[in-house]
Design an enzyme around this catalytic site. Structure first.
Site, short mmCIF file in Angstrom:
data_model
loop_
_atom_site.label_atom_id
_atom_site.label_comp_id
_atom_site.label_asym_id
_atom_site.label_seq_id
_atom_site.Cartn_x
_atom_site.Cartn_y
_atom_site.Cartn_z
N ASP A 510 0.87 -1.14 -0.02
CA ASP A 510 -0.04 0.04 0.03
C ASP A 510 0.94 1.17 0.00
O ASP A 510 2.13 1.06 -0.05
CB ASP A 510 -0.86 0.10 1.32
CG ASP A 510 -2.09 1.03 1.20
OD1 ASP A 510 -2.34 1.57 0.12
OD2 ASP A 510 -2.54 1.24 2.60
N GLU A 513 2.64 5.21 -3.88
CA GLU A 513 2.70 5.96 -5.03
C GLU A 513 4.06 6.76 -5.28
O GLU A 513 4.30 7.20 -6.45
CB GLU A 513 1.66 7.04 -4.95
CG GLU A 513 0.14 6.67 -5.10
CD GLU A 513 -0.27 5.58 -3.78
OE1 GLU A 513 -0.90 4.73 -4.11
OE2 GLU A 513 0.09 5.90 -2.77
N ARG A 592 -1.40 -0.93 -4.65
CA ARG A 592 -2.07 0.12 -4.85
C ARG A 592 -1.84 1.02 -6.29
O ARG A 592 -2.50 1.03 -7.05
CB ARG A 592 -2.40 1.06 -3.87
CG ARG A 592 -3.41 1.99 -3.98
CD ARG A 592 -3.83 2.84 -2.70
NE ARG A 592 -2.66 3.65 -2.36
CZ ARG A 592 -2.89 4.57 -1.17
NH1 ARG A 592 -3.89 4.28 -0.34
NH2 ARG A 592 -1.81 5.16 -0.82
N ASP A 608 -9.23 3.31 -2.09
CA ASP A 608 -9.83 3.39 -0.70
C ASP A 608 -11.29 4.19 -1.08
O ASP A 608 -11.52 5.22 -1.10
CB ASP A 608 -9.22 4.58 0.22
CG ASP A 608 -7.97 4.08 0.69
OD1 ASP A 608 -7.71 2.62 0.73
OD2 ASP A 608 -7.21 4.83 1.18
#
Length: 926
Positions: A510, A513, A592, A608
């Site tokens: 997670d 990015e 993610r 999310d």
């Protein structure tokens, strides 16, 4: 009310009520000729545009300013390519004309919408000239020269054009600096050895101004025409535009919205960002690939291999502009012509997805806020008590000590090793979360992951050469540099240490990015062209460092400015590799952040989301988009992550989620539980039933993943992939298919007991009963009480199913039931891939079974094309044949008469077959 009611409507409502007033999609799709070529339509458009401007000037009393030059009035509004794309700037005539562009004000668009650009390129705006073009063994090489500087700094005067005719359906065009090397994405791509002999495309060039004109030979459709606007290639601003042959364009992720993109002045930004999925925002991943449907049902795709911050501007011409701030223009064009083939050809470049373990296709359960391993265990026991299928139990960051990676809360999660042991004893798996931010504040010598990473120099550094410190869940953190191979070894060692205490089965990565609770770092970001480039795409937060690290951060492979969009991919690669080395089995990773080729290493969840009906609705376009991106193992948080769900919403979402390729129910902290055991007996039963349906279909789903791994087939599939000639399917995104055979029509709105869905032409069979519905290609209203999900099997299919158990491991030992859905010609086909469900490279090493099922002339045959010992452990118990027109007088199994049943809805069932999967057989009905 009838089970099916034919309707005259063409499309269900969109996911948002506010979108109901959007303009309808046009039905006409013609080939777009080069826009400067005189044609009747273009002349009319120009005249209308000129008249409109004149009328507005009269009405406005002159507020539109002086009359523009005639060359500007010649450009129709829909063909105005933006010369001043900077956001947060009021574009004046002076600013525009300083760039040598046309300035024509138009009425402002509706709030929240972009409109016709006021500042746009005139037809004679200076561009590059193609000075030379020479043949090579694989294609051509050319020199492009710009005589006049454009308006961004460090314009590159001479460019090299490389063209390779790689295959008959794939073209590779690359434009880069002719004199100096530039950053290129470190992605392994295929290298061809010879030029394509019979390409289905023809390529031509405009010399002055330079432009690419690509056509499909069979139809003459112009797929690319880059002469519509000038090519700009500066050091930190690269832009190229093209016309499009239709308005039916998909892909360009990661965004939330309809599957079919609007071309009504719509800009899509690609820059990995941690933000709850919201329309118009750039989200977690970057996928610079689009698929476009052409008139007549052909399709093509375009991939820009570039990892820099980017935006893609769509306009109603129809046209498209690629705008990126680094790297090179490295295009792959895939000619299909079938949409399925386009995606296969794309994955031949980026890599086919990994084969997941069978348990990965079971039901996963998670929440942030279990609070303890004992509470987690209680949920697992409750699921077992109600005999609700579950393959994997997950934990979020609350299992950690102070939210630090590779640690365990010794108070609240002391029993976690025992829980994992118990899961394994019951044939279940354990998955835990990891973040790439490593706590930097523990006393020296007390936290090995940071101390050792610091000693080896494995973190992102500032421009001053010190670890860049941001802030994530544990507080101040450093960020692992996964572009460094040494980091992969350190990551492995950390996982090995933790695995010795908690033998996890999969990993959830997670915040990659990478996410940062600060903008840039604790010290901000330094001045300079990386953090403050000459042009910043329309990123959320208006800065490249918004909620992430500084773009100037140093990494082993390059500067973060170039590598940001690759961070999740590089972490996924390191994580999958570590899992293989630790467990010696197929890795299971869910990430993610994603980038092209990530399907080779991980799946993806859609982030999310919220416990709202529209979030459930938007999950289907998300699934379908990632099918295009080569990441078939994808799903959304079932019942929603944030906010509080309702029993009705969660029941409907569990029904839809049971048909996500990756099915996980996940919930945030401080909200009521939303696992199936938390609801009323009626809702709990409905959820259990739909999960049992999923588990019965695991052999079919597993085979679809094998085909994805082997040749790039999609798993969750848009309807138009199977019916490209049916224009009505091109905008559908409230339904989807599993493979070519199973149509899923979920309920996506509250308070209803029916659902309207499109049923393509042909015969479809109710999955549960075998009753048929014949469609001419129309919307049908179907009964959908709260406990029911509409599933239909396409004629001509054979679905391998199995008696479901409460885990994939338990299910795989049960007898198979083969469901045959006869076509109007009484034929059908299907297949089954079978192996041990978890070993590495079973297909590559030949450790698998592959069985083909075929029906013709009232004879069903099962043919074993490849066999392994695993197939001897399972039997075929039942054969159900839908659409048998007349009651048989007898049924013969391998020539011997066999008892059977036949129902009034034309379903023939033969039970107690007891045939090993490893044995071929035939069954005939007379």
């Amino acid at each position: 009310m009838k089970s099916y009611q034919k309707l005259t409507t063409t499309q269900p409502a969109a996911c948002r009520v506010e979108e109901e007033g959007a303009a309808p999609l046009p039905t006409g799709r013609g080939k777009l000729a080069p826009w400067w070529v005189g044609s009747g339509l273009l002349v009319v458009a120009v005249l209308l545009s000129t008249i409109t401007v004149w009328v507005l000037r009269q009405v406005s009393g002159g507020w539109l300013g002086p009359t523009p030059p005639p060359k500007c009035l010649l450009v129709p509004e829909s063909h105005r390519f933006d010369c001043y794309p900077e956001r947060r700037v009021v574009v004046t005539q002076e600013l525009c004309e300083s760039r040598g562009c046309c300035f024509i004000q138009t009425p402002p668009p509706a709030e929240g919408k972009q409109g016709v650009p006021w500042c746009f390129y005139p037809p004679d705006f200076p561009s590059y000239t193609l000075e030379s073009l020479n043949q090579t063994a694989l294609g051509m090489v050319g020199l492009l020269v710009r005589r006049e500087k454009a308006y961004y700094p460090r314009d590159i005067e001479k460019l090299r054009l490389d063209v390779e005719f790689e295959t008959d359906t794939r073209l590779h065009i690359k434009i880069t600096d002719a004199a100096n090397p530039r950053y290129e994405v470190p992605l392994d791509v295929p290298r061809v050895m010879k030029r394509a002999e019979n390409p289905i495309y023809s390529l031509n060039f405009s010399w002055d101004p330079f432009g690419v004109l690509l056509q499909r030979k069979a139809t003459g459709a112009v797929l690319l025409n880059t002469t519509v606007a000038p090519l700009i290639f500066a050091d930190q601003f690269l832009q190229i535009s093209t016309s499009l042959p239709s308005k039916f364009l998909y892909g360009l992720g990661e965004h939330r919205g309809s599957f079919l993109h609007s071309l009504d002045w719509n800009t899509l930004t690609l820059w990995a960002r941690d933000v709850s999925p919201t329309e118009t925002f750039n989200l977690y991943g970057a996928h610079p690939f689009y698929l476009l449907m052409e008139e007549g049902g052909d399709a093509h795709g375009v991939f820009l291999l570039n990892s820099n911050a980017m935006e893609v501007a769509l306009q109603p011409a129809p046209g498209l502009t690629w705008r990126t701030i680094g790297g090179v223009l490295d295009f792959y064009i895939f000619l299909g012509p079938h949409p399925n083939m386009v995606i296969q050809q794309y994955q031949q470049v980026i890599g086919f997805p990994a084969m997941p373990p069978l348990w990965a296709l079971g039901f996963h359960l998670c929440r942030w806020g279990y609070g303890s391993s004992n509470e987690t265990w209680q949920t697992v026991r409750a699921m077992r008590n109600y005999q609700i299928p579950q393959d994997a139990q997950w934990n979020d960051i609350d299992y950690m000590d102070g939210y630090r990676d590779f640690t365990l809360d010794s108070q609240k999660f002391a029993s976690l090793p025992s829980l994992v042991q118990d899961l394994h004893k019951h044939g279940q798996r354990y998955v835990m979360i990891l973040d790439p931010g490593i706590s930097s504040t523990s006393p020296h010598g007390s936290y090995w992951p940071f101390d050792e990473g610091l000693r080896r120099g494995l973190f992102l550094n500032t421009t001053q050469g010190q670890p860049l410190i941001g802030k994530v869940w544990p507080g101040f953190t450093a960020f692992a540099d996964f572009s460094n191979p040494d980091t992969h070894q350190w990551w492995l060692e950390n996982l090995q240490h933790f695995y010795a205490h908690v033998p996890f089965d999969g990993l959830w990565i997670d915040m990659n990015e990478p996410s940062n609770f600060m903008d840039g770092s604790e010290d901000g970001c330094p001045p300079g062209d990386f953090d403050s480039p000459p042009y910043t795409p329309a990123v959320l937060g208006d800065s490249l460092s918004a909620r992430t690290v500084c773009a100037s951060a140093k990494q082993k492979a390059s500067v973060h400015y170039n590598l940001h969009n690759l961070y999740g991919l590089m972490e996924a690669k390191a994580t999958a590799s570590a899992l293989i080395q630790i467990r010696r089995k197929r890795p299971f990773v869910i990430s993610r952040s994603t980038f092209p080729s990530q399907g080779r290493y991980s799946g993806h969840w859609l982030g999310d989301n919220r416990s709202q009906w529209k979030d459930m609705c938007y999950s289907i376009p998300g699934l379908l988009s990632f099918s295009l991106f080569g990441i078939p193992l994808v799903g959304a948080d079932i019942c929603g992550f944030s906010g509080s769900t309702s029993e009705e919403l969660c029941t409907r979402w569990m029904q839809l989620g049971a048909f996500y390729p990756f099915a996980r129910n996940h919930n945030t902290q401080n909200e009521k539980a939303q696992d199936p055991t938390a609801f009323s007996p009626a809702a709990r039963t409905a959820m259990k039933d739909v999960l049992l349906t999923r588990y019965s279909l695991l052999p079919f789903l597993y085979t679809l993943f094998h085909r994805a791994h082997l040749q790039g087939d999609t798993v969750a599939r848009p309807l138009f992939f199977e019916f490209p000639g049916d224009v009505a399917t091109w905008e559908l995104d409230r339904q989807f298919l599993w493979g070519r055979s199973l149509l899923v029509t979920p309920v996506l709105e509250p308070g209803v007991d029916s659902v309207t869905g499109y049923v393509p032409q042909g015969t479809w069979y109710d999955f549960y009963t075998g009753s048929s519905v014949n469609s001419s290609g129309e919307m049908l209203k179907m009964l959908a009480p709260l406990e029911h999900l509409n599933l239909h099997i396409r004629e001509g299919s054979v679905l391998p199913t199995q008696k479901p158990g409460t885990t994939a491991e338990m299910t795989r030992g049960n007898p198979l039931r083969l469901i045959v859905a006869l076509s109007s010609h009484a034929t059908a086909w299907g297949d089954l891939f079978w192996d041990d469900g978890e070993s590495l490279d079973t297909f590559e090493q030949g450790n698998y079974s592959y069985v083909v099922f075929n029906v013709t002339q009232n004879i069903f045959t099962s043919t074993v094309l490849h066999a392994s010992t695993e197939a001897t452990k399972v039997t075929i118990g039942t054969l159900s044949i839908f659409g048998v027109q007349k009651p048989p007088s007898k049924v013969l199994l391998n020539g011997h008469e066999k008892p059977f049943s036949y129902l009034a809805n034309q379903v023939l069932t033969v039970s107690d077959l007891g045939i090993s999967l490893s044995q071929g057989f035939s069954l005939q009905w007379l």
